[in-house]
Design a protein around this motif. Structure first.
Motif, PDB file in Angstrom:
ATOM      1  N   ALA A 161      65.571  11.337 -89.312  1.00 50.17           N
ATOM      2  CA  ALA A 161      65.636  10.405 -88.185  1.00 50.17           C
ATOM      3  C   ALA A 161      64.747   9.175 -88.418  1.00 50.17           C
ATOM      4  CB  ALA A 161      65.233  11.106 -86.893  1.00 50.17           C
ATOM      5  N   GLY A 162      63.903   9.224 -89.444  1.00 46.16           N
ATOM      6  CA  GLY A 162      63.112   8.055 -89.814  1.00 46.16           C
ATOM      7  C   GLY A 162      61.685   8.007 -89.311  1.00 46.16           C
ATOM      8  N   PHE A 163      61.145   9.128 -88.825  1.00 47.92           N
ATOM      9  CA  PHE A 163      59.748   9.133 -88.382  1.00 47.92           C
ATOM     10  C   PHE A 163      58.825   9.003 -89.588  1.00 47.92           C
ATOM     11  CE2 PHE A 163      61.908  10.999 -84.781  1.00 47.92           C
ATOM     12  CZ  PHE A 163      61.292  10.351 -83.732  1.00 47.92           C
ATOM     13  N   SER A 164      57.794   8.182 -89.471  1.00 49.49           N
ATOM     14  CA  SER A 164      56.885   7.942 -90.604  1.00 49.49           C
ATOM     15  C   SER A 164      55.714   8.911 -90.618  1.00 49.49           C
ATOM     16  CB  SER A 164      56.387   6.501 -90.592  1.00 49.49           C
ATOM     17  OG  SER A 164      55.905   6.154 -89.314  1.00 49.49           O
ATOM     18  N   GLY A 165      55.183   9.277 -89.446  1.00 50.27           N
ATOM     19  CA  GLY A 165      54.094  10.240 -89.371  1.00 50.27           C
ATOM     20  C   GLY A 165      54.617  11.563 -88.857  1.00 50.27           C
ATOM     21  N   ILE A 166      54.363  12.650 -89.614  1.00 49.20           N
ATOM     22  CA  ILE A 166      54.854  13.972 -89.221  1.00 49.20           C
ATOM     23  C   ILE A 166      53.787  15.014 -89.527  1.00 49.20           C
ATOM     24  CG2 ILE A 166      56.639  15.729 -89.526  1.00 49.20           C
ATOM     25  CD1 ILE A 166      58.536  13.505 -90.492  1.00 49.20           C
ATOM     26  N   GLY A 167      53.407  15.748 -88.498  1.00 48.95           N
ATOM     27  CA  GLY A 167      52.430  16.819 -88.662  1.00 48.95           C
ATOM     28  C   GLY A 167      53.008  18.144 -88.218  1.00 48.95           C
ATOM     29  N   LYS A 168      52.675  19.200 -88.964  1.00 48.02           N
ATOM     30  CA  LYS A 168      53.152  20.549 -88.654  1.00 48.02           C
ATOM     31  C   LYS A 168      52.044  21.333 -87.952  1.00 48.02           C
ATOM     32  CE  LYS A 168      55.736  20.740 -93.020  1.00 48.02           C
ATOM     33  NZ  LYS A 168      55.906  21.504 -94.266  1.00 48.02           N
ATOM     34  N   TYR A 169      52.411  22.010 -86.872  1.00 52.07           N
ATOM     35  CA  TYR A 169      51.487  22.849 -86.112  1.00 52.07           C
ATOM     36  C   TYR A 169      52.194  24.154 -85.780  1.00 52.07           C
ATOM     37  CZ  TYR A 169      48.780  18.581 -85.513  1.00 52.07           C
ATOM     38  OH  TYR A 169      48.054  17.439 -85.750  1.00 52.07           O
ATOM     39  N   ASN A 170      51.451  25.185 -85.396  1.00 48.41           N
ATOM     40  CA  ASN A 170      52.073  26.456 -85.010  1.00 48.41           C
ATOM     41  C   ASN A 170      52.976  26.300 -83.792  1.00 48.41           C
ATOM     42  OD1 ASN A 170      50.838  27.933 -87.072  1.00 48.41           O
ATOM     43  ND2 ASN A 170      49.012  28.293 -85.837  1.00 48.41           N
ATOM     44  N   TRP A 171      52.645  25.400 -82.885  1.00 50.45           N
ATOM     45  CA  TRP A 171      53.394  25.214 -81.640  1.00 50.45           C
ATOM     46  C   TRP A 171      54.578  24.267 -81.774  1.00 50.45           C
ATOM     47  CZ3 TRP A 171      52.998  20.103 -81.265  1.00 50.45           C
ATOM     48  CH2 TRP A 171      51.814  19.479 -81.662  1.00 50.45           C
ATOM     49  N   GLY A 172      54.666  23.507 -82.881  1.00 51.73           N
ATOM     50  CA  GLY A 172      55.742  22.527 -83.036  1.00 51.73           C
ATOM     51  C   GLY A 172      55.330  21.435 -84.003  1.00 51.73           C
ATOM     52  N   ILE A 173      55.807  20.207 -83.754  1.00 51.36           N
ATOM     53  CA  ILE A 173      55.489  19.101 -84.659  1.00 51.36           C
ATOM     54  C   ILE A 173      55.020  17.866 -83.889  1.00 51.36           C
ATOM     55  CG2 ILE A 173      57.082  19.877 -86.466  1.00 51.36           C
ATOM     56  CD1 ILE A 173      59.023  17.611 -85.609  1.00 51.36           C
ATOM     57  N   HIS A 174      54.195  17.100 -84.567  1.00 48.89           N
ATOM     58  CA  HIS A 174      53.803  15.763 -84.113  1.00 48.89           C
ATOM     59  C   HIS A 174      54.678  14.802 -84.901  1.00 48.89           C
ATOM     60  CE1 HIS A 174      51.061  12.257 -83.503  1.00 48.89           C
ATOM     61  NE2 HIS A 174      51.588  11.924 -84.662  1.00 48.89           N
ATOM     62  N   ILE A 175      55.273  13.822 -84.229  1.00 54.54           N
ATOM     63  CA  ILE A 175      56.047  12.782 -84.928  1.00 54.54           C
ATOM     64  C   ILE A 175      55.654  11.424 -84.373  1.00 54.54           C
ATOM     65  CG2 ILE A 175      58.011  14.167 -85.703  1.00 54.54           C
ATOM     66  CD1 ILE A 175      59.513  13.416 -83.185  1.00 54.54           C
ATOM     67  N   ASP A 176      55.626  10.438 -85.265  1.00 57.97           N
ATOM     68  CA  ASP A 176      55.266   9.103 -84.804  1.00 57.97           C
ATOM     69  C   ASP A 176      55.928   8.023 -85.646  1.00 57.97           C
ATOM     70  OD1 ASP A 176      53.470   8.234 -87.014  1.00 57.97           O
ATOM     71  OD2 ASP A 176      52.069   9.725 -86.231  1.00 57.97           O
ATOM     72  N   VAL A 177      55.746   6.779 -85.195  1.00 60.36           N
ATOM     73  CA  VAL A 177      56.360   5.622 -85.846  1.00 60.36           C
ATOM     74  C   VAL A 177      55.285   4.664 -86.376  1.00 60.36           C
ATOM     75  CG1 VAL A 177      58.583   5.782 -84.654  1.00 60.36           C
ATOM     76  CG2 VAL A 177      56.722   4.475 -83.594  1.00 60.36           C
ATOM     77  N   ARG A 178      54.229   5.219 -86.989  1.00 62.12           N
ATOM     78  CA  ARG A 178      53.172   4.402 -87.592  1.00 62.12           C
ATOM     79  C   ARG A 178      53.747   3.577 -88.735  1.00 62.12           C
ATOM     80  NH1 ARG A 178      48.929   8.496 -89.452  1.00 62.12           N
ATOM     81  NH2 ARG A 178      49.738   9.610 -87.651  1.00 62.12           N
ATOM     82  N   GLU A 179      52.971   2.634 -89.229  1.00 62.65           N
ATOM     83  CA  GLU A 179      53.455   1.743 -90.284  1.00 62.65           C
ATOM     84  C   GLU A 179      53.584   2.423 -91.640  1.00 62.65           C
ATOM     85  OE1 GLU A 179      52.183  -2.179 -90.530  1.00 62.65           O
ATOM     86  OE2 GLU A 179      52.110  -2.461 -88.361  1.00 62.65           O
ATOM     87  N   ASN A 180      52.652   3.322 -91.970  1.00 62.82           N
ATOM     88  CA  ASN A 180      52.665   3.969 -93.284  1.00 62.82           C
ATOM     89  C   ASN A 180      53.018   5.444 -93.156  1.00 62.82           C
ATOM     90  OD1 ASN A 180      51.620   1.577 -94.593  1.00 62.82           O
ATOM     91  ND2 ASN A 180      49.684   2.071 -93.597  1.00 62.82           N
TER      92      ASN A 180
END
Length: 122
Positions: free
Chosen positions: A95-114
């Motif tokens: 989907a094109g998200f640039s920032g992605i973090g994995k956690y036990n409860w789910g994921i963090h996704i963001d549209v940061r520049e890098n």
């Protein structure tokens, strides 16, 4: 709800409010576009655990001082029934998200520049 305004086919502004009860909200249009793309691909609802955070709320939940949540550029998504965390990450990457973090409860996704990736599963 105060911010019960539809901002895309499947999302309301209220879903992006700071969870401290202040009803403050900041949301980046690129984040909305990519979340809607993700939702369309999945064909099912996605639950936003956290979106915009003001500075005091971000601090109270242990967020990074440079968190993308402070800019309205990030959401935390609860784990989607029937998908692994890694499958959710692959879909978020498509989907094109640039920032992605994995956690036990789910994921963090963001549209940061890098591009940024991290895994906080224990």
């Amino acid at each position: 709800m105060i911010n019960n305004i539809k901002i895309s086919k499947n999302f309301y502004l209220s879903e992006f409010e700071c969870k401290d009860g202040s009803h403050q909200v900041v949301v980046d249009s690129e984040l909305i576009d990519k979340l809607q793309k993700l939702r369309d691909y999945l064909g099912q609802a996605i639950v936003i655990n956290s979106a915009y955070r003001n500075e005091s709320h971000n601090k109270s939940v242990g967020g990074s001082p440079n968190s993308q949540h402070l800019k309205g550029k990030a959401v935390d998504l609860r784990r989607i029934e029937g998908l692994t965390i890694d499958e959710m990450v692959a879909i978020a990457e498509d989907a094109g998200f640039s920032g992605i973090g994995k956690y036990n409860w789910g994921i963090h996704i963001d549209v940061r520049e890098n591009k940024a990736r991290w895994d906080m599963r224990g």
